[in-house]
Write a protein that holds these residues in place. Structure first.
Motif, PDB file in Angstrom:
ATOM      1  N   UNK A 452       0.833  -1.204   0.000  1.00 19.76           N
ATOM      2  CA  UNK A 452       0.000   0.000   0.000  1.00 19.76           C
ATOM      3  C   UNK A 452       0.860   1.244   0.000  1.00 19.76           C
ATOM      4  N   UNK A 453       1.927   1.234   0.799  1.00 22.43           N
ATOM      5  CA  UNK A 453       2.826   2.397   0.871  1.00 22.43           C
ATOM      6  C   UNK A 453       3.466   2.683  -0.485  1.00 22.43           C
ATOM      7  N   UNK A 454       3.798   1.621  -1.223  1.00 22.14           N
ATOM      8  CA  UNK A 454       4.431   1.796  -2.533  1.00 22.14           C
ATOM      9  C   UNK A 454       3.460   2.427  -3.522  1.00 22.14           C
ATOM     10  N   UNK A 455       2.190   1.985  -3.480  1.00 20.21           N
ATOM     11  CA  UNK A 455       1.219   2.415  -4.498  1.00 20.21           C
ATOM     12  C   UNK A 455       0.325   3.581  -4.061  1.00 20.21           C
ATOM     13  N   UNK A 456       0.326   3.923  -2.778  1.00 21.59           N
ATOM     14  CA  UNK A 456      -0.524   5.019  -2.319  1.00 21.59           C
ATOM     15  C   UNK A 456       0.196   6.351  -2.544  1.00 21.59           C
ATOM     16  N   UNK A 457      -0.352   7.221  -3.394  1.00 24.23           N
ATOM     17  CA  UNK A 457       0.333   8.496  -3.674  1.00 24.23           C
ATOM     18  C   UNK A 457       0.373   9.434  -2.474  1.00 24.23           C
ATOM     19  N   UNK A 458      -0.443   9.156  -1.445  1.00 25.51           N
ATOM     20  CA  UNK A 458      -0.463  10.017  -0.265  1.00 25.51           C
ATOM     21  C   UNK A 458       0.731   9.774   0.648  1.00 25.51           C
TER      22      UNK A 458
END
Length: 609
Positions: A452-458
Motif C-alpha cells: 500500500x505504501x508503494x502504491x498510495x500516492x499520499x
C-alpha cells in the motif's frame, strides 16, 4: 436372344430399382434432417425457457407449464417436438441447466486462465435447513474501459457432509481448482470466513495452502473483523446480553399486535428477527442489525410501553417494567449513537472502491469519534435524553428517584445511573481493545501495508523507502531466480525508479489513489515488469467479502421447502446462471445446445457399451 434380352431387361429393371432406392434414401435423409432440425429448434426453445426460469428464480417444476404455454401461444418451434420427447426434456431440466452453466462458466474461466494471478474467497454458510455449505469465489483483474478493475465471480458450492475440518476445506478447494483447470500456483490471495469456522480451522487452512503456494497472502475480511469485534465487546457485558434478549422478547410480543404508530418499528424488528432466532444466536453481524431496532425502540418508546402495559399479559407487563428504567434508556441512546458510527464505518468498508490504504485511517477516525462521544456525552441521541431529564435528577440526597418520559414513569436513582455508565464504558473499552487486536498487523498484513505504501500516492517518499525491503522480500519469495541477491537488487532499483516515475507525472494526469498508481504500473508493464506484476497482485487481493451476501440471498431463495430436493450441483448451476448469466438476448444458446447434445450422446454411448 430372348435370354439375353431377358437378362438385359432384368439389368434395366435392377438399375431402375437402384435409382428408386437412392431417391428413397435421399428422401429419408431429408426427412431425418428436417426432424433433427425441428428437434434442435425445440431444444433451443426449451433452453431459453430454462434460462429464463433460472434468471427469474422460477421453480424447475414450472418449466413444463412454461413450455406448454409457449406451445399454446403458437410457438411453432416448440410444437415441432413430439409430446413424448417434450416430457423427456422436462425430466432433464438439470441437464439443460448444466449446459447453460458450462457456457456461462467458460467465459469466466477463460479470463481467469489468461490472468497472471487470481484470488480465492471462501465463505461458509447454512441454508434454511441448517445444512452447511462452502461457497467459493474467484477474483481476477479485468481490463475495463481503459482501466483495470477487480471482478469477483461465483466459482462453486460444496456441501459439507460431516464435521468441518481444515483438511476437508483444503481438499475441496484443490479439487475445484483442478476441475476448473486453474493453476493453483497463480493464486496470490486467499480469504476465508464463516460463523461455523473457528479461527484455528481458518489458520490451518491458510497454513496448508501456503505450503503449496509460495507468496500466498491471507486476508481476513475487514467487514467481518469489525462485526466480530462488536459482538465480542457486547457479549462480555452481561447487561447487553440481557438487552438483546429484551429486544427479542419485544419483537415476539408485538409482531402480531398492530397498533397506530408501531408499524415502522414492527417492520424493523421483524427484519431483525428474520436473521435468526433467538437473538443470542443471531449471525455475527447482529449488532449492526440491532442498530435499526434500537433506533426504532427510541422513536416509539411511549407507544410501545403503552402496548406492553395494556397487553393483559405478564410477559408484556414485565417487559414494560424492564424498559421503564433509566439504565435501559441510557444504554439504548448510547448504543444508538455508537452503533450509528460503526454502521457508517461498515458501509465504508463495503464500498466497491475501498482499498488497504484507507482501512486503518477510517478505523482510527471512527474510534476517535466514538471515544469522544462517550467522554463528552455529545452523541445526538444521548444528548437529547439528558436534556429531557429533570434538573434535580441526580440529587445526592435521593437514593431513588423517578421522572416522566414520553408519558411514562421511569425508575432512576444513583445506582441506575452508575450501572448504566459502567455498562457503556465497559462496552467501549472492550470494543476498542478488540478492534486493536483484530486489526493489528500479522506478517501478511505487514506485506500488504508495505505494498500500500508503494502504491498510495499520499505516502511520503521516506515512508515508501522504509517499506521497500518488505516488498522486495515478498517478491523474492515468488521468484525462481537462483541468484536471490541479484534479483533483490534489481527489484529495489525498479521500485525506486517507479516511485520517481510516479512523482514525475504531470498535474493533468494526477494520481489520487493507489488504484490509479497500480493502473499506471500495469500500463507501463514493459518498463516496470516486476512492479506491474506486484500491482496486479495488489489489486486482486480480496479486502472484503461482504459483497458476497447476494449469493447467500439467492441460496435462501432457492433452498426453500419447494426446493429442498435440489442437488448441490443444481444449486451451483442456478446461482451461477442467476448471478453471471447475461441478458437472455445475449446468451449463446447454440453453444449450450451443443454441450447438451454432446453430453446426451456420450451418455447414450456409455449405456450401449
Amino acid at each position: 436372344m430372348s435370354k439375353k434380352r431377358s437378362q438385359f431387361c432384368k439389368g434395366v429393371n435392377s438399375c431402375t430399382g437402384g435409382l428408386h432406392s437412392t431417391k428413397k434414401n435421399t428422401a429419408e435423409v431429408k426427412v431425418q434432417e428436417e426432424c433433427f432440425k425441428k428437434a434442435e429448434l425445440a431444444a433451443i426453445c426449451i433452453l431459453r425457457n430454462v434460462y429464463f426460469a433460472a434468471k427469474e428464480m422460477i421453480p424447475n417444476s414450472s418449466t413444463e407449464a412454461l413450455n406448454e404455454l409457449c406451445i399454446l401461444q403458437g410457438l411453432t418451434d416448440l410444437g415441432g417436438l413430439h409430446s413424448d420427447k417434450l416430457d423427456s426434456y422436462d425430466n432433464s431440466i438439470e441437464e439443460f441447466q448444466q449446459a447453460i452453466a458450462e457456457v456461462t462458466d467458460e467465459g469466466i474461466l477463460k479470463k481467469a486462465r489468461s490472468s497472471n494471478c487470481f484470488s480465492i474467497l471462501i465463505d461458509e454458510s447454512e441454508d434454511c435447513f441448517m445444512e452447511p455449505y462452502l461457497f467459493m469465489y474467484l477474483q481476477i483483474i479485468e481490463h475495463v474501459a481503459g482501466g483495470y478493475e477487480p471482478k469477483t465471480y461465483f466459482l462453486a458450492v460444496k456441501k459439507l457432509q460431516e464435521e468441518v475440518t481444515a483438511k476437508k476445506i483444503t481438499a475441496e478447494l484443490v479439487n475445484v481448482l483442478k476441475e476448473k483447470d486453474l493453476d493453483m500456483k497463480q493464486m496470490c490471495g486467499f480469504a476465508i470466513d464463516g460463523t461455523a469456522l473457528t479461527d484455528e480451522c481458518k489458520n490451518s487452512v491458510v497454513t496448508q495452502l501456503k505450503a503449496q503456494v509460495p507468496g500466498l497472502l491471507s486476508i481476513h475480511c475487514i467487514s467481518h473483523r469489525l462485526a466480530l469485534s462488536i459482538v465480542s465487546a457486547a457479549d462480555t457485558v452481561p447487561y447487553l446480553v440481557k438487552y438483546q434478549q429484551t429486544l427479542n422478547s419485544v419483537y415476539k410480543h408485538c409482531v402480531g399486535v398492530p397498533r397506530d404508530g408501531l408499524e415502522a418499528m414492527q417492520k424493523v424488528l421483524r427484519d431483525t428477527y428474520k436473521q435468526s432466532s433467538p437473538f443470542k444466536d443471531i449471525l455475527p453481524s447482529r449488532w449492526l442489525i440491532v442498530r435499526a431496532s434500537v433506533e426504532a425502540v427510541i422513536r416509539n418508546f411511549g407507544k410501545l410501553v403503552s402496548v406492553l402495559q395494556n397487553s393483559q399479559s405478564a410477559t408484556g407487563v414485565g417487559l414494560a417494567k424492564t424498559m421503564c428504567t433509566y439504565k435501559f434508556l441510557h444504554c439504548s441512546h448510547f448504543l444508538a449513537d455508537i452503533l450509528h458510527q460503526l454502521y457508517i464505518l461498515c458501509k465504508s468498508y463495503q464500498t466497491s472502491n475501498v482499498d488497504f490504504s484507507i482501512v486503518h485511517p477510517l478505523l482510527k477516525s471512527t474510534v476517535t469519534t466514538i471515544n469522544k462521544l462517550s467522554a463528552e456525552s455529545t452523541g445526538e441521541m444521548l444528548k437529547n435524553l439528558l436534556a429531557a431529564l429533570p434538573a434535580n435528577m441526580w440529587d445526592e440526597s435521593l437514593s431513588e428517584s423517578s421522572f416522566m418520559f414520553q408519558n411514562h414513569r421511569i425508575k432512576a436513582g444513583r445506582q441506575q445511573r452508575s450501572e448504566a455508565e459502567s455498562t457503556c464504558r465497559t462496552f467501549l473499552e472492550n470494543l476498542t481493545r478488540d478492534l486493536k487486536a483484530r486489526f493489528s498487523e500479522s506478517k501478511d498484513a505487514a506485506t500488504m501495508t508495505a505494498m500500500t505504501a508503494i502504491f498510495d500516492p499520499a505516502h511520503a517518499s521516506d515512508s515508501k523507502n522504509r517499506h521497500i525491503q518488505t516488498v522486495t522480500d515478498y517478491l523474492s519469495s515468488l521468484s525462481d531466480d537462483s541468484d536471490k541477491d541479484e534479483f533483490e537488487m534489481s527489484c529495489k532499483q525498479e521500485l525506486v525508479s517507479f516511485m520517481n516515475f510516479v512523482e514525475s507525472q504531470p498535474g493533468v494526469h494526477a494520481l489520487t489513489s493507489s488504484k490509479d498508481v497500480c493502473e499506471l504500473a500495469l500500463k507501463q508493464k514493459l518498463m516496470f515488469p516486476v512492479v506491474s506484476s506486484l500491482a496486479e497482485r495488489y489489486l486482486v487481493l480480496p479486502i472484503s467479502t461482504a459483497d458476497l451476501v447476494g449469493t447467500f440471498c439467492r441460496q435462501h431463495m432457492l433452498r426453500t421447502k419447494l426446493g429442498n430436493s435440489l442437488t448441490t450441483k443444481s444449486l451451483e448451476n442456478l446461482i451461477k446462471i442467476s448471478i453471471h448469466g447475461p441478458p437472455i438476448k445475449e446468451f449463446n444458446f447454440i453453444a449450450a445446445y451443443s454441450k447438451w447434445a454432446s453430453s446426451r450422446a456420450n451418455r447414450a454411448q456409455q449405456q450401449k457399451s
